[in-house]
Design an enzyme around this catalytic site. Structure first.
Site, PDB file in Angstrom:
ATOM      1  N   GLU A   1      -7.176   0.523  -4.498  1.00  0.00           N
ATOM      2  CA  GLU A   1      -7.790   0.496  -2.913  1.00  0.00           C
ATOM      3  C   GLU A   1      -9.124   0.407  -2.228  1.00  0.00           C
ATOM      4  O   GLU A   1      -8.519  -0.823  -1.358  1.00  0.00           O
ATOM      5  CB  GLU A   1      -7.007   1.470  -2.228  1.00  0.00           C
ATOM      6  CG  GLU A   1      -6.118   1.530  -3.215  1.00  0.00           C
ATOM      7  CD  GLU A   1      -4.853   3.230  -2.712  1.00  0.00           C
ATOM      8  OE1 GLU A   1      -6.045   4.831  -2.279  1.00  0.00           O
ATOM      9  OE2 GLU A   1      -3.658   3.590  -2.481  1.00  0.00           O
TER      10      GLU A   1
ATOM     11  N   LYS B   1       2.354  11.395  -2.669  1.00  0.00           N
ATOM     12  CA  LYS B   1       1.657  11.277  -3.623  1.00  0.00           C
ATOM     13  C   LYS B   1       0.740  11.449  -4.814  1.00  0.00           C
ATOM     14  O   LYS B   1       0.037  11.047  -5.941  1.00  0.00           O
ATOM     15  CB  LYS B   1       1.347   9.563  -3.409  1.00  0.00           C
ATOM     16  CG  LYS B   1      -0.703   8.805  -3.606  1.00  0.00           C
ATOM     17  CD  LYS B   1      -0.994   7.770  -2.490  1.00  0.00           C
ATOM     18  CE  LYS B   1      -1.616   7.075  -3.460  1.00  0.00           C
ATOM     19  NZ  LYS B   1      -2.433   6.228  -2.331  1.00  0.00           N
TER      20      LYS B   1
ATOM     21  N   ASP C   1     -13.704   5.106   1.082  1.00  0.00           N
ATOM     22  CA  ASP C   1     -12.060   5.139   1.050  1.00  0.00           C
ATOM     23  C   ASP C   1     -11.317   6.700   1.265  1.00  0.00           C
ATOM     24  O   ASP C   1     -11.448   7.658   0.280  1.00  0.00           O
ATOM     25  CB  ASP C   1     -10.966   4.837   0.272  1.00  0.00           C
ATOM     26  CG  ASP C   1      -9.826   4.207   1.350  1.00  0.00           C
ATOM     27  OD1 ASP C   1      -9.444   4.590   0.973  1.00  0.00           O
ATOM     28  OD2 ASP C   1      -8.877   3.529   0.031  1.00  0.00           O
TER      29      ASP C   1
ATOM     30  N   ASP D   1       0.829  -1.217  -0.231  1.00  0.00           N
ATOM     31  CA  ASP D   1       0.077  -0.043   0.219  1.00  0.00           C
ATOM     32  C   ASP D   1       0.530   1.084  -0.410  1.00  0.00           C
ATOM     33  O   ASP D   1       1.754   1.389   0.954  1.00  0.00           O
ATOM     34  CB  ASP D   1      -1.131   0.005   1.204  1.00  0.00           C
ATOM     35  CG  ASP D   1      -1.646   1.299   1.513  1.00  0.00           C
ATOM     36  OD1 ASP D   1      -1.684   2.262   0.820  1.00  0.00           O
ATOM     37  OD2 ASP D   1      -2.048   1.012   2.431  1.00  0.00           O
TER      38      ASP D   1
END
Lengths: 616, 244
Positions: free
Chosen positions: A176, A72, A198, A8
């Site tokens: 994810e 990210k 999420d 992850d």
């Protein structure tokens, strides 16, 4: 082939997990201090070395300008996309950054380095790879990496590039929220509709799935790749920063180190407000005293409500695309650190009319799911299958700058579309094609993925017929192939990505990184395996000279001798895998011999040891 | 400048799998049978040139499709064809799995939706060409479409100028009402479309060679489909605006 790990690669924290082949349970791997989380922070120390994870996280406070966090949010993006947030980041961006952001670390006169977001991410991945290698005692080269479901093609490609630079074969990019659903151990046999909400450090995703007999079928997904805990923290820092300025006349955001330290104080306060109704914020200002403020959860929630509200639009759109009403959803699963906010839980509960699941640690569940998918790819799980979708429509530019959609959003991937192209004027030798991603009707409002020119032989207008096949693979990444229908000839299509690194750039970065990481690993492996080989060679020679060897058949002795010679020969090479392989073969060949030895007087001494540990 | 001349939705490939690529067993014509694997060695096969979405599922070109049966078939084939199942296979087999799974997904996406299924058939039968679809409001709806667009524009303007929440809510409410009306019309048009499926399917059974009769039925469906896609676009636009 080697095992596949699950990673992850998060905005705030990253984790690595694997599935235990025997128990079939996924688990996260801890660092030597027992921590599974690795802060997604990278910094350049004054000696010019890169520091990753916790030390870099600590360094953020006093050398923020040498540190990168939340990288990210910059993956697969151009400079113009992130102007607003670059203002808040402590690092500089090189002036020649365009379609790929270049981050400059270090002040002039000190050690300096310029890195692209995939290279920064590669440092984080390499650290996790090393963690896994230490745990398994063998080289790890294959990984499943998770990405936000709403990541576009460029963002996915950038993540894949990061993996390659880190020396990892990216076997699959998994969304994810979908990964989380794999980990959740929901009753696989019942037919159920699941919503995965999420809300992480930098991104928000909602995915709706239909689960039936182990088949995890995503019906729709939506989200915002620029909406997460970071936005809450930035807003919080802005509010408190204003109060500090009014009270003390200090502009916190003007000093990167001070700003980072305020941010950290407020993140702690945010965490407290998820546990209790009120907290007190204390923040020391050098030489000016201390800012103190009591803050209730209610007041805090009033501030952040607009951010939480922004997650609801995507939820409604996902429901509409799936043709579902909120009350049809059977289970709601919460993923990501920001779902610890009580306000988020309340709003999700109101929307779906049911209490969401949050039994699993929302920080770990995505990595666990990646490990499950890794095990599926290894062939270790055959009763689970994930069918995911592409989050955005794929289109091509037509006349007048309009978009013709060729693969709709929420199409199950892999998905493809073929389009036929011809020329407009006589003897035209090229046809320009632009590919975009997005839902709007005009090219200028969508995200350009790539442009390329189809080469056609000069012919009268309208005569050439070139079929172009667009394929989105199981990673959600586009590839293009073209074929001349008259000649049957395949064209090579050189697609220049609009955002992101070229293949050559990635190759160069891989080479640079290999020099550092892989060689080190191979060298330590080689030393280890040579030692093991020498031990067994010595033991074998000794045993063959002993009286037990005479009980073996001539055939068996020949096999042992052949295996011994093969290992001896392999010892001359630098290939640690080859040596390990031959060593195992010799181990097998000497199995009987070792048993015979066990039956003799040395039995007691060697009990419980592997044959190669027998010292004679 | 480029010109996109048609959407060739057939998944065309060079080789026709008359033989299994692995064991050379002769294979039946896929167009008739929807063959995905070699009957002998079980290896996944390349797509045949003439495979269309109907034949992929072993179906004729009838429009009456059993949705539950189609979904079941889709699931079963997914379990067998998905790239996850070929991760440790050779490069060629992996490519075949990818190509065939993409075709499976494309075919299922198209056939499960009655409007998309009809549109696909109309393309296959060369009644409908890309870029020639009318985007005009149906005459009997002109007035209501005009009104809807007005509501839409008002809401957009109100959002831009940052109107007070109550005025915004009022406009949303108006728009939602209008959406309801059009959603109802959309359902009606869809029913009108599916009502014609039987006529087409009967033709295939009784007079498959009657080209003139086929053209008549297809032309009628084409008109209803145009109406359907126009209204569907409207409803989508309104929903997008409401949910932003």
């Amino acid at each position: 082939m080697g095992r596949i790990i699950g990673i992850d690669l998060g905005t705030t924290n990253s984790l690595v997990a694997f599935t235990d082949a025997e128990t079939r349970q996924p688990r996260c791997l801890p660092d030597p201090q027992g921590r599974t989380l690795l802060p997604s922070v990278v910094s350049l120390d004054s000696a010019g070395a890169m520091v990753v994870g916790w030390p870099a996280w600590e360094g953020l406070l006093h050398q923020s300008q040498r540190s990168v966090y939340s990288v990210k949010r910059l993956m697969g993006r151009g400079v113009e996309d992130v102007q607003e947030e670059l203002k808040l980041f402590p690092f500089r961006v090189a002036p020649d950054s365009q379609s790929v952001i270049k981050i400059e670390l270090g002040e002039p006169g000190t050690a300096q380095k310029t890195l692209t977001p995939p290279e920064v991410s590669a440092f984080i991945l390499r650290e996790l790879k090393r963690r896994a290698e230490q745990f398994f005692g063998e080289e790890v080269t294959r990984a499943v990496i998770t990405v936000p479901a709403y990541f576009n093609d460029a963002q996915r490609q950038a993540t894949k590039d990061a993996g390659r630079i880190a020396g990892l074969e990216v076997e699959r990019l998994v969304n994810e929220p979908t990964a989380a659903s794999l980990a959740y151990g929901l009753d696989k046999h019942q037919r159920a509709l699941i919503a995965v909400y999420d809300f992480g450090g930098g991104t928000f995703d909602i995915s709706l799935l239909q689960l039936e007999e182990g088949l995890f079928k995503v019906l729709s997904t939506n989200g915002d790749t620029h909406l997460g805990g970071d936005d809450i923290d930035n807003l919080f820092a802005e509010k408190i920063g204003q109060e500090i300025q009014a009270q003390f006349g200090v502009k916190v955001s003007a000093s990167p180190d001070l700003y980072q330290s305020l941010r950290r104080t407020l993140i702690a306060a945010k965490h407290e407000l998820s546990q209790q109704d009120a907290t007190t914020i204390r923040f020391k200002l050098e030489g000016k005293g201390e800012y103190t403020r009591a803050l209730s959860r209610e007041e805090f929630e009033g501030w952040i409500a607009p951010i939480v509200e922004r997650t609801l639009g995507p939820c409604k759109r996902a429901l509409r695309d799936a043709g579902l009403k909120p009350e049809q959803i059977d289970e709601v699963v919460l993923v990501g650190g920001s779902t610890r906010l009580p306000l988020v839980r309340r709003r999700v509960q109101e929307l779906f009319g049911r209490k969401p699941h949050c039994e699993l640690n929302p920080d770990e569940v995505v990595a666990l799911g990646a490990a499950v998918q890794a095990h599926i790819l290894e062939g270790g799980v055959t009763d689970m299958l994930l069918l995911d979708v592409t989050p955005l429509s794929l289109g091509i530019e037509t006349m007048g700058g309009a978009v013709a959609k060729i693969i709709p959003r929420n199409a199950t991937i892999p998905a493809s579309a073929s389009e036929m192209f011809t020329t407009y004027v006589d003897n035209q030798t090229g046809v320009d094609i632009q590919v975009v991603q997005g839902e709007r009707e005009l090219v200028k409002d969508c995200r350009s993925l790539a442009r390329f020119t189809l080469k056609v032989p000069p012919q009268p207008a309208g005569l050439p017929r070139v079929e172009v096949k667009f394929l989105i693979d199981a990673n959600g990444i586009l590839s293009v192939a073209a074929r001349d229908l008259r000649t049957g000839q395949e064209h090579t299509v050189e697609v220049k990505p609009s955002y992101g690194l070229s293949d050559d750039e990635v190759e160069r970065m891989i080479l640079e990184s290999i020099e550092h990481a892989e060689v080190d690993f191979a060298a330590t492996q080689l030393i280890g395996v040579r030692n093991d080989a020498e031990t067994i060679l010595r033991a074998t020679t000794g045993a063959l000279a002993g009286e037990q060897a005479q009980e073996l058949s001539a055939e068996e002795l020949r096999r042992i001798e052949a295996a011994r010679a093969a290992l001896q020969e392999a010892m001359g090479s630098d290939d640690h895998r080859l040596i390990r392989e031959r060593l195992e073969e010799l181990n097998q060949a000497t199995h009987n011999l070792a048993e015979l030895l066990m039956n003799t007087a040395v039995r007691a001494a060697v009990k419980g040891k592997r044959p190669d540990e027998v010292s004679l | 400048m480029m010109d996109r001349i048609a959407t060739e939705k057939q998944t065309a490939r060079v080789t026709s799998p008359l033989q299994c690529w692995e064991c050379r067993t002769a294979l039946a014509d896929e167009q008739e049978n929807g063959i995905h694997f070699c009957s002998q060695c079980g290896k996944v096969q390349p797509l045949a040139t003439k495979t269309d979405y109907f034949s992929f599922f072993g179906l004729t070109r009838k429009l009456g499709v059993d949705a539950a049966q189609l979904e079941k078939q889709f699931h079963q084939l997914s379990w067998k064809l998905h790239p996850d199942k070929f991760n440790n296979a050779g490069a060629y087999e992996r490519d075949l799995s990818l190509e065939r799974t993409a075709a499976l997904n494309d075919a299922y996406r198209t056939l499960r939706d009655p409007a998309a299924r009809t549109e696909y058939l109309l393309r296959l039968e060369e009644v409908r060409k890309e870029g020639k679809v009318k985007q005009q409001a149906p005459p009997d709806l002109l007035e209501e479409v005009f009104e809807l667009n007005e509501h839409l524009e008002e809401l957009r303007a109100a959002k831009r100028s940052g109107s007070d929440p109550r005025a915004l809510d009022e406009q949303r409410h108006q728009l939602e009402k209008a959406r309801g009306t059009f959603q109802h019309k959309l359902d009606q048009v869809l029913a009108e479309l599916t009502n014609q499926f039987a006529a087409w399917d009967a033709l295939l059974d009784t007079r498959p060679g009657d080209a003139a009769a086929k053209r008549t039925v297809l032309a009628r469906m084409n008109e209803v489909l145009n109406r359907h896609s126009y209204i569907r676009n409207l409803v989508t636009n309104v929903s997008d605006e409401l949910e932003q």
